[in-house]
Design a protein around this motif. Structure first.
Motif, short mmCIF file in Angstrom:
data_model
loop_
_atom_site.label_atom_id
_atom_site.label_comp_id
_atom_site.label_asym_id
_atom_site.label_seq_id
_atom_site.Cartn_x
_atom_site.Cartn_y
_atom_site.Cartn_z
N SER A 73 0.85 -1.19 0.00
CA SER A 73 0.00 0.00 0.00
C SER A 73 0.89 1.24 0.00
N ALA A 74 0.34 2.33 -0.50
CA ALA A 74 1.06 3.60 -0.47
C ALA A 74 1.17 4.03 0.98
N GLY A 75 2.37 4.28 1.43
CA GLY A 75 2.59 4.66 2.82
C GLY A 75 2.38 6.15 3.04
N LEU A 76 2.35 6.54 4.31
CA LEU A 76 2.18 7.95 4.64
C LEU A 76 3.34 8.81 4.17
N SER A 77 4.49 8.19 3.97
CA SER A 77 5.65 8.96 3.52
C SER A 77 5.65 9.14 1.99
N GLU A 78 4.73 8.47 1.32
CA GLU A 78 4.65 8.59 -0.13
C GLU A 78 3.92 9.87 -0.51
N PRO A 79 4.38 10.58 -1.54
CA PRO A 79 3.68 11.79 -1.97
C PRO A 79 2.29 11.49 -2.54
N VAL A 94 -1.48 19.13 5.21
CA VAL A 94 -0.60 18.73 4.12
C VAL A 94 0.49 19.77 3.92
N ASP A 95 1.65 19.30 3.47
CA ASP A 95 2.75 20.15 3.02
C ASP A 95 2.78 20.06 1.51
N VAL A 96 2.73 21.21 0.85
CA VAL A 96 2.75 21.23 -0.61
C VAL A 96 3.96 22.03 -1.08
N LEU A 97 4.78 21.39 -1.89
CA LEU A 97 5.90 22.05 -2.54
C LEU A 97 5.46 22.37 -3.96
N LEU A 98 5.49 23.65 -4.29
CA LEU A 98 5.05 24.09 -5.61
C LEU A 98 6.21 24.03 -6.61
N ASN A 99 5.88 24.10 -7.88
CA ASN A 99 6.89 24.05 -8.93
C ASN A 99 7.91 25.18 -8.82
N ASN A 100 7.52 26.32 -8.22
CA ASN A 100 8.45 27.44 -8.05
C ASN A 100 9.27 27.30 -6.76
N ASP A 101 9.20 26.12 -6.12
CA ASP A 101 9.94 25.76 -4.91
C ASP A 101 9.45 26.47 -3.64
N SER A 102 8.31 27.15 -3.69
CA SER A 102 7.73 27.69 -2.46
C SER A 102 6.91 26.58 -1.79
N LYS A 103 6.77 26.69 -0.46
CA LYS A 103 6.06 25.68 0.31
C LYS A 103 4.80 26.28 0.93
N ILE A 104 3.77 25.45 1.01
CA ILE A 104 2.52 25.84 1.66
C ILE A 104 2.13 24.70 2.57
N ASP A 145 0.51 22.83 -10.70
CA ASP A 145 1.46 23.68 -9.97
C ASP A 145 2.15 22.94 -8.82
N ILE A 146 1.74 21.70 -8.57
CA ILE A 146 2.27 20.94 -7.43
C ILE A 146 3.45 20.09 -7.87
N LYS A 147 4.59 20.29 -7.20
CA LYS A 147 5.75 19.44 -7.43
C LYS A 147 5.67 18.20 -6.54
N LYS A 148 5.26 18.41 -5.27
CA LYS A 148 5.18 17.31 -4.31
C LYS A 148 4.22 17.69 -3.19
N ALA A 149 3.41 16.75 -2.77
CA ALA A 149 2.48 16.98 -1.66
C ALA A 149 2.53 15.80 -0.71
N LEU A 150 2.67 16.08 0.58
CA LEU A 150 2.74 15.04 1.60
C LEU A 150 1.75 15.34 2.72
N VAL A 151 1.18 14.28 3.27
CA VAL A 151 0.35 14.43 4.46
C VAL A 151 1.29 14.65 5.63
N VAL A 152 0.96 15.63 6.47
CA VAL A 152 1.76 15.93 7.66
C VAL A 152 1.27 15.04 8.80
N ILE A 153 2.19 14.34 9.42
CA ILE A 153 1.84 13.45 10.53
C ILE A 153 2.17 14.19 11.82
#
Length: 155
Positions: A73-79, A94-104, A145-153
Protein backbone atom coordinates in the motif's frame (compact mmCIF):
# COMPACT_ATOMS: atom_id res chain seq x y z
CA UNK A 1 1.89 -10.83 -25.18
CA UNK A 2 5.01 -9.45 -23.47
CA UNK A 3 5.51 -9.71 -19.70
CA UNK A 4 4.85 -6.06 -18.80
CA UNK A 5 1.67 -5.93 -20.87
CA UNK A 6 0.41 -9.12 -19.26
CA UNK A 7 1.08 -7.82 -15.72
CA UNK A 8 -0.70 -4.56 -16.57
CA UNK A 9 -3.68 -6.46 -17.98
CA UNK A 10 -3.95 -8.68 -14.89
CA UNK A 11 -3.77 -5.84 -12.38
CA UNK A 12 -6.30 -3.79 -14.34
CA UNK A 13 -8.68 -6.78 -14.42
CA UNK A 14 -8.28 -7.11 -10.65
CA UNK A 15 -8.93 -3.39 -10.12
CA UNK A 16 -12.15 -3.65 -12.14
CA UNK A 17 -13.42 -6.03 -9.46
CA UNK A 18 -12.35 -3.62 -6.70
CA UNK A 19 -13.39 -0.06 -7.67
CA UNK A 20 -12.41 1.19 -4.18
CA UNK A 21 -8.72 0.46 -4.98
CA UNK A 22 -6.46 2.16 -7.51
CA UNK A 23 -2.96 1.78 -8.84
CA UNK A 24 -0.39 4.31 -7.63
CA UNK A 25 2.68 2.79 -9.21
CA UNK A 26 3.79 -0.30 -11.09
CA UNK A 27 7.49 -0.90 -11.59
CA UNK A 28 9.02 -3.80 -13.46
CA UNK A 29 12.80 -4.03 -13.44
CA UNK A 30 14.97 -5.58 -16.14
CA UNK A 31 15.33 -8.61 -13.83
CA UNK A 32 11.50 -8.98 -13.75
CA UNK A 33 11.11 -7.72 -10.20
CA UNK A 34 7.53 -6.43 -10.06
CA UNK A 35 6.62 -3.80 -7.46
CA UNK A 36 2.97 -2.83 -7.26
CA UNK A 37 1.79 0.05 -5.05
CA UNK A 38 -1.94 0.33 -4.37
CA UNK A 39 -4.08 2.87 -2.58
CA UNK A 40 -7.75 2.87 -1.78
CA UNK A 41 -10.57 5.25 -1.02
CA UNK A 42 -10.81 3.61 2.41
CA UNK A 43 -7.19 2.53 2.73
CA UNK A 44 -5.59 -0.76 1.75
CA UNK A 45 -5.67 -3.87 3.92
CA UNK A 46 -3.27 -6.78 3.97
CA UNK A 47 -6.03 -8.87 2.37
CA UNK A 48 -6.27 -6.33 -0.50
CA UNK A 49 -2.53 -6.77 -1.13
CA UNK A 50 -2.87 -10.56 -1.01
CA UNK A 51 -5.80 -10.49 -3.45
CA UNK A 52 -3.87 -8.30 -5.90
CA UNK A 53 -0.84 -10.54 -5.59
CA UNK A 54 -2.92 -13.64 -6.27
CA UNK A 55 -4.54 -11.99 -9.30
CA UNK A 56 -1.09 -11.85 -10.86
CA UNK A 57 0.60 -14.92 -9.36
CA UNK A 58 -2.21 -17.38 -10.22
CA UNK A 59 -2.45 -16.17 -13.82
CA UNK A 60 1.21 -16.09 -14.78
CA UNK A 61 3.32 -19.11 -15.67
CA UNK A 62 6.71 -18.97 -13.93
CA UNK A 63 7.96 -21.65 -16.32
CA UNK A 64 7.49 -19.17 -19.17
CA UNK A 65 8.70 -16.04 -17.32
CA UNK A 66 10.28 -16.11 -13.85
CA UNK A 67 9.57 -13.03 -11.72
CA UNK A 68 9.37 -11.73 -8.17
CA UNK A 69 6.31 -9.82 -7.00
CA UNK A 70 5.89 -7.31 -4.20
CA UNK A 71 2.49 -5.71 -3.56
CA UNK A 72 2.16 -2.91 -1.01
CA UNK A 73 0.00 0.00 0.00
CA UNK A 74 1.06 3.60 -0.47
CA UNK A 75 2.59 4.66 2.82
CA UNK A 76 2.18 7.95 4.64
CA UNK A 77 5.65 8.96 3.52
CA UNK A 78 4.65 8.59 -0.13
CA UNK A 79 3.68 11.79 -1.97
CA UNK A 80 0.07 12.33 -2.97
CA UNK A 81 -0.24 12.14 -6.74
CA UNK A 82 -3.83 11.46 -7.75
CA UNK A 83 -7.08 13.32 -6.98
CA UNK A 84 -8.40 10.18 -5.25
CA UNK A 85 -5.43 10.27 -2.86
CA UNK A 86 -6.04 13.94 -2.08
CA UNK A 87 -9.77 13.32 -1.62
CA UNK A 88 -9.26 10.63 1.01
CA UNK A 89 -7.04 13.03 2.97
CA UNK A 90 -9.51 15.92 3.22
CA UNK A 91 -9.36 17.34 6.73
CA UNK A 92 -5.70 16.46 7.23
CA UNK A 93 -2.74 18.84 7.26
CA UNK A 94 -0.60 18.73 4.12
CA UNK A 95 2.75 20.15 3.02
CA UNK A 96 2.75 21.23 -0.61
CA UNK A 97 5.90 22.05 -2.54
CA UNK A 98 5.05 24.09 -5.61
CA UNK A 99 6.89 24.05 -8.93
CA UNK A 100 8.45 27.44 -8.05
CA UNK A 101 9.94 25.76 -4.91
CA UNK A 102 7.73 27.69 -2.46
CA UNK A 103 6.06 25.68 0.31
CA UNK A 104 2.52 25.84 1.66
CA UNK A 105 1.28 24.03 4.75
CA UNK A 106 -2.36 23.93 5.71
CA UNK A 107 -5.47 21.83 6.05
CA UNK A 108 -6.73 20.16 2.90
CA UNK A 109 -10.39 21.19 2.72
CA UNK A 110 -11.53 20.51 -0.83
CA UNK A 111 -10.51 18.54 -3.92
CA UNK A 112 -11.79 18.32 -7.48
CA UNK A 113 -10.37 17.05 -10.78
CA UNK A 114 -8.30 20.20 -11.43
CA UNK A 115 -7.25 21.61 -8.08
CA UNK A 116 -7.05 21.34 -4.31
CA UNK A 117 -8.04 23.92 -1.71
CA UNK A 118 -5.93 24.38 1.41
CA UNK A 119 -6.96 26.40 4.46
CA UNK A 120 -4.07 28.51 5.68
CA UNK A 121 -4.02 29.92 9.21
CA UNK A 122 -1.33 32.43 10.11
CA UNK A 123 -0.58 35.71 11.87
CA UNK A 124 0.40 38.88 10.07
CA UNK A 125 0.98 42.52 11.04
CA UNK A 126 -2.25 44.51 11.24
CA UNK A 127 -3.03 46.61 8.18
CA UNK A 128 -3.99 49.50 10.47
CA UNK A 129 -2.45 49.94 13.90
CA UNK A 130 0.13 47.98 15.81
CA UNK A 131 0.23 44.32 16.62
CA UNK A 132 -0.71 41.22 14.69
CA UNK A 133 -3.95 39.66 13.55
CA UNK A 134 -5.04 36.08 12.88
CA UNK A 135 -5.79 35.32 9.26
CA UNK A 136 -7.67 32.35 7.79
CA UNK A 137 -7.38 32.09 4.04
CA UNK A 138 -8.43 29.39 1.56
CA UNK A 139 -5.94 28.91 -1.27
CA UNK A 140 -6.66 27.06 -4.50
CA UNK A 141 -3.74 25.16 -6.03
CA UNK A 142 -3.84 23.53 -9.45
CA UNK A 143 -2.42 20.00 -9.68
CA UNK A 144 -0.16 21.26 -12.46
CA UNK A 145 1.46 23.68 -9.97
CA UNK A 146 2.27 20.94 -7.43
CA UNK A 147 5.75 19.44 -7.43
CA UNK A 148 5.18 17.31 -4.31
CA UNK A 149 2.48 16.98 -1.66
CA UNK A 150 2.74 15.04 1.60
CA UNK A 151 0.35 14.43 4.46
CA UNK A 152 1.76 15.93 7.66
CA UNK A 153 1.84 13.45 10.53
CA UNK A 154 1.33 15.07 13.93
CA UNK A 155 1.66 13.26 17.24
Amino acid sequence: MDFKTEVNRLINEFLLTRPDLFLVDLKISAASDVTLILDGDNGVTLQDCLDASRAIEFNMDREVHDFSLQVMSAGLSEPLEFPRQFKKNIGRPVDVLLNNDSKIEGELINVDDEKIVIRLEYRRPKVIGKGKEDVVEDKEILYSDIKKALVVIKF
